[in-house]
Each structure stands twice: as C-alpha cells, then as structure tokens.
Design a protein around this motif. Structure first.
Motif, PDB file in Angstrom:
ATOM      1  N   VAL A 136       0.860  -1.179   0.000  1.00  0.00           N
ATOM      2  CA  VAL A 136       0.000   0.000   0.000  1.00  0.00           C
ATOM      3  C   VAL A 136       0.897   1.230   0.000  1.00  0.00           C
ATOM      4  O   VAL A 136       1.745   1.383   0.871  1.00  0.00           O
ATOM      5  CB  VAL A 136      -0.937   0.040   1.219  1.00  0.00           C
ATOM      6  CG1 VAL A 136      -1.806   1.297   1.189  1.00  0.00           C
ATOM      7  CG2 VAL A 136      -1.814  -1.195   1.273  1.00  0.00           C
ATOM      8  N   HIS A 137       0.692   2.109  -0.974  1.00  0.00           N
ATOM      9  CA  HIS A 137       1.539   3.293  -1.114  1.00  0.00           C
ATOM     10  C   HIS A 137       0.854   4.575  -0.684  1.00  0.00           C
ATOM     11  O   HIS A 137       1.510   5.605  -0.569  1.00  0.00           O
ATOM     12  CB  HIS A 137       1.980   3.463  -2.574  1.00  0.00           C
ATOM     13  CG  HIS A 137       2.728   2.294  -3.130  1.00  0.00           C
ATOM     14  ND1 HIS A 137       2.140   1.344  -3.954  1.00  0.00           N
ATOM     15  CD2 HIS A 137       4.014   1.904  -2.977  1.00  0.00           C
ATOM     16  CE1 HIS A 137       3.033   0.435  -4.290  1.00  0.00           C
ATOM     17  NE2 HIS A 137       4.179   0.746  -3.717  1.00  0.00           N
ATOM     18  N   GLY A 138      -0.465   4.538  -0.501  1.00  0.00           N
ATOM     19  CA  GLY A 138      -1.132   5.776  -0.162  1.00  0.00           C
ATOM     20  C   GLY A 138      -2.608   5.618   0.106  1.00  0.00           C
ATOM     21  O   GLY A 138      -3.143   4.501   0.152  1.00  0.00           O
ATOM     22  N   ILE A 139      -3.267   6.767   0.283  1.00  0.00           N
ATOM     23  CA  ILE A 139      -4.695   6.819   0.606  1.00  0.00           C
ATOM     24  C   ILE A 139      -5.329   7.912  -0.244  1.00  0.00           C
ATOM     25  O   ILE A 139      -4.734   8.968  -0.454  1.00  0.00           O
ATOM     26  CB  ILE A 139      -4.920   7.197   2.082  1.00  0.00           C
ATOM     27  CG1 ILE A 139      -3.949   6.465   2.996  1.00  0.00           C
ATOM     28  CG2 ILE A 139      -6.351   6.911   2.497  1.00  0.00           C
ATOM     29  CD1 ILE A 139      -3.776   7.156   4.317  1.00  0.00           C
ATOM     30  N   ILE A 140      -6.524   7.659  -0.718  1.00  0.00           N
ATOM     31  CA  ILE A 140      -7.266   8.672  -1.466  1.00  0.00           C
ATOM     32  C   ILE A 140      -8.750   8.559  -1.107  1.00  0.00           C
ATOM     33  O   ILE A 140      -9.233   7.469  -0.807  1.00  0.00           O
ATOM     34  CB  ILE A 140      -7.042   8.520  -2.993  1.00  0.00           C
ATOM     35  CG1 ILE A 140      -7.561   9.738  -3.748  1.00  0.00           C
ATOM     36  CG2 ILE A 140      -7.662   7.224  -3.523  1.00  0.00           C
ATOM     37  CD1 ILE A 140      -7.109   9.801  -5.194  1.00  0.00           C
TER      38      ILE A 140
END
Length: 438
Positions: A136-140
C-alpha cells in the motif's frame, strides 16, 4: 473489529486542508470501472500518479491524497512544487511532518486529474503494508467522491465512477437511500444503535478506511457505553498519529432504516486518540469496513445521499481475534523447496538407482508477532513480541497470505491452536485454545 488489530487503519486528516480547484474528469466516457482487492475489509485499488501505478487505500474519511512507502518509486514519480506541512490523524502521537506536492497527474481507471495535490509522508515508520500483508503506497478519498457518483460493489470487488451529469438511478425496491451530510469534506449518515436498554440515534462517519465494524464515542448520557462486565481492552488500530487502543464489546443491534444487523462488534476508542475526531460535536462514531462491506453502496455527494443494498456478506457472522496475537509481515525469509521434478541416476557401486532431489531457494513473506494482548491465550503460554511464526496448525505460513494466517485466530472459542515459531534462531512450539472475552 473482529480481528487481530481490527485493522482499523483509520486515517482521517483532521487538519484543515485547503480545497483544491482541481477536478477529475472522464474524457469521452460516462463511467469507468476499477477492480479492487478487499483486504481485511479495506478497498485497495490501483492509482496512477505521473505515469507510475501504485496501490491506494480508498478512504472516504480522508480529505486529500497521502503518499507513503514510496522509497522505491520516489524518483520515477517526479513530484513537483514541494513544500513542508503538518498533518494530524488518529492516534496517541503528535503531528506528522509531510511534504505537499502540486500539479500532479492522477489517473484512476479512465478518470483523469491533471492538477492534483498530494501529501507525502517521509517517515518510514508510517507504513501500513506490514499490517495488511499487501503493498500500500497511499490513501485517497474525497477527491474521487466529490467529482463522481461512486458505486462500491463489495460483493464483486469493483468500484464504478459515474459522471453525475449522465447517471441514471435504477428502480430498486430492495435499496434504502438516506441523506448524506458533508462536514470538512467527510461523509456522515444517521443510523440507530440498540444498547442494552434503548434505541439511540447516532451520526456516524462513513469510513471505508477503517476495517472494524463500528466505533462509538463513549457517552454516558446517551447510554453509549459498554457494560462493565462485557468488554476488554484491545489494540484497535493504527492511525497517522500513532496507535489507537480502546474497549471491544458487542452491540445488540445496528440499523439503517429497514436494514438491521444483530449482535455485532463495536469498539469504544480511547478518548485521547480521537480528540480531533470529536471536534464535530454531533458525531457519535464511525461506520467502517466490516459493516460497509455488507452492502453495495452508491455514494452521491452531488445529491447529498447514499444508497445501500444488501449483498452476499450481509449475514456473515461478526468474528474477532480470540488469541491476543497481532501479526505483521516483517520482510522475507529464505525457504528451501523441493522442485516438482526429480532426477534419477544409476548408482553402479550400490547396484541400483538413486533418486536425486533438486532444490530451489525462494524468498517468502515472514510474519512476526507485532502486538500481544496481556493475559491473552497467546501471552499466557509464553509467546513474545518479535517471535517469527513458522507454522499454524500444521500449515506453513510462508505459503499463506497474512489474512489467511489471522483467520486461524478468529475461530470458535476452544479451538486448538499450535504455533511453531522461531525465536532468535531457536525453533519452539506453543499450544493454546482460543478464548472468547465477549
């Protein structure tokens, strides 16, 4: 939630982030479909940033996209116009230093935004990949929901982004549509919970970035408190600002109009960890992944409404961890495997045929104990934080996904568990039974 750290990776940004003038569009199409992975009730989907495809958590409780765990991709991302800012999220820690980058190109399916802000967290300790077992590289969140009517199909594991100008609702007699309230770019709905004595109306954040079923903020006057003899203290999850602890309990019933769910899991987070969340005085808690996944959902910010329809998960039982063990993926370990084919060789001296086994060495995920609840079954038999789990009930963990390993710990009370672990090079075996605390 029902599981090891409930995986409440609840990542709310409670700082005031300026609204961007950028928007997603759907060039030449009216909709686009994106398949996702459903990992511990969380939606993980591909997002392309400046031509690089990364994995993002879809979190309806986050105001702006956040990037972390991008050491290997930093150069190729070509992030622009960077400045330092501070973010605040759930947890018992302080503010988090981040970098703000402007004018980035985001692509999700066929949806495109050529002027997207993104916030980069450089602290390597803020990394949710180990607890999920997938990259997981990020959140949006908000930037997707504000521009589209978003269908979330938990049953078939896809989202569909629809142009609000051309979207037409289908007649659905089995659906319930409820008003949606946006506060600081976060969606809230009204629901009802049944405590031991009465029905209580609650206003809940719709939080697709949390894996628990339901969080409630303790309120004595409303009766939103667990019974004194019917809860236990547990690790609830990890937020941007640190760990979150609280009380785990059961709730008699949760209702959205005609939809009722009985005997569900509920958590009451420690007040210190959610102080920023409680700044919205009307908020009573959060409806998160373990509840949301029981519906297929249409999020419609433009018309301030959300539509729910039961799916195949609706009647699934609510389970929780009964071992006290929280695992995380801690890198890799070398595994020696026998190849499928064997070689035969004539041994003249022995007067017969000798079988030569061919081996190969592979890197496989390594799972270690990251948290251990005091006085839990795992703690009582002598397991320790840092132990590397080699096998569970005879199954080699390197052949399993993290969520598959954790499923052993959410079984029925009294289920027998046998763990083989590696503690600083010493192989040890532990046996215990799962224990229900609710």
């Amino acid at each position: 939630m029902s599981k090891r750290f409930s995986l409440a990776i609840i990542l709310f940004l409670f700082c005031e982030l300026a609204n961007s003038q950028s928007n997603f569009i759907l060039p030449n199409v009216e909709r686009t479909r994106i398949n996702f992975q459903l990992i511990d009730n969380l939606i993980i989907l591909p997002v392309e940033i400046n031509g690089v495809t990364l994995s993002f958590l879809l979190d309806s409780g986050v105001s702006k996209p956040i990037l972390f765990n991008i050491i290997d991709s930093a150069d190729s991302l070509k992030l622009k116009n960077i400045e330092s800012i501070y973010l605040r999220g759930l947890g018992d820690g302080d503010f988090v230093v981040a970098l703000k980058s402007e004018k980035n190109v985001f692509k999700i399916g066929q949806a495109l935004n050529v002027n997207q802000d993104v916030y980069i967290i450089t602290d390597e300790s803020i990394n949710f990949t180990p607890r999920l077992g997938v990259q997981v590289h990020g959140i949006i969140g908000y930037d997707i929901f504000k521009d589209f009517i978003v269908e979330i199909n938990y049953g078939s594991k896809f989202i569909r982004l629809n142009d609000p100008k051309t979207y037409t609702y289908k007649n659905c007699k089995k659906c319930e549509t409820v008003p949606l309230t946006l506060v600081n770019n976060k969606p809230y709905i009204d629901a009802t919970v049944m405590t031991t004595t009465k029905n209580v109306p609650v206003k809940l954040l719709m939080d697709s970035g949390g894996s628990d079923a339901l969080w409630l903020f303790e309120n004595d006057s409303l009766g939103l408190v667990p019974r004194e003899d019917a809860y236990f203290i547990d690790y609830l999850g990890k937020g941007l600002s640190g760990s979150v602890y609280g009380k785990r309990a059961k709730l008699a019933q949760f209702s959205i109009k005609s939809f009722h769910l009985n005997d569900l899991n509920v958590a009451y987070p420690d007040s210190a960890a959610i102080s920023f969340a409680r700044k919205f005085k009307e908020r009573s808690g959060s409806m998160a992944g373990e509840l949301l996944k029981r519906f297929n959902i249409i999020m419609d910010y433009s018309n301030a409404q959300v539509t729910f329809k039961k799916n195949k998960f609706f009647n699934s039982p609510f389970t929780y961890d009964k071992s006290g063990i929280i695992l995380e993926q801690s890198g890799s370990r070398v595994i020696k495997e026998v190849k499928n084919s064997s070689q035969l060789k004539t041994d003249q001296a022995a007067g017969g045929i000798m079988v030569l086994e061919a081996y190969r060495y592979q890197l496989k995920p390594a799972f270690n104990i990251a948290e251990l609840r005091p006085n839990s079954p795992g703690a009582k038999v002598g397991l320790m934080v840092g132990d590397l789990v080699i096998s569970v009930n005879g199954r080699q963990t390197h052949a399993l996904k993290l969520q598959e390993v954790n499923s052993f710990f959410r079984g029925a009370e009294g289920r027998f568990i046998k763990l083989v672990i590696d503690r600083n090079g010493v192989i040890m075996t532990f046996r215990f039974k799962l224990e229900s605390l609710l």
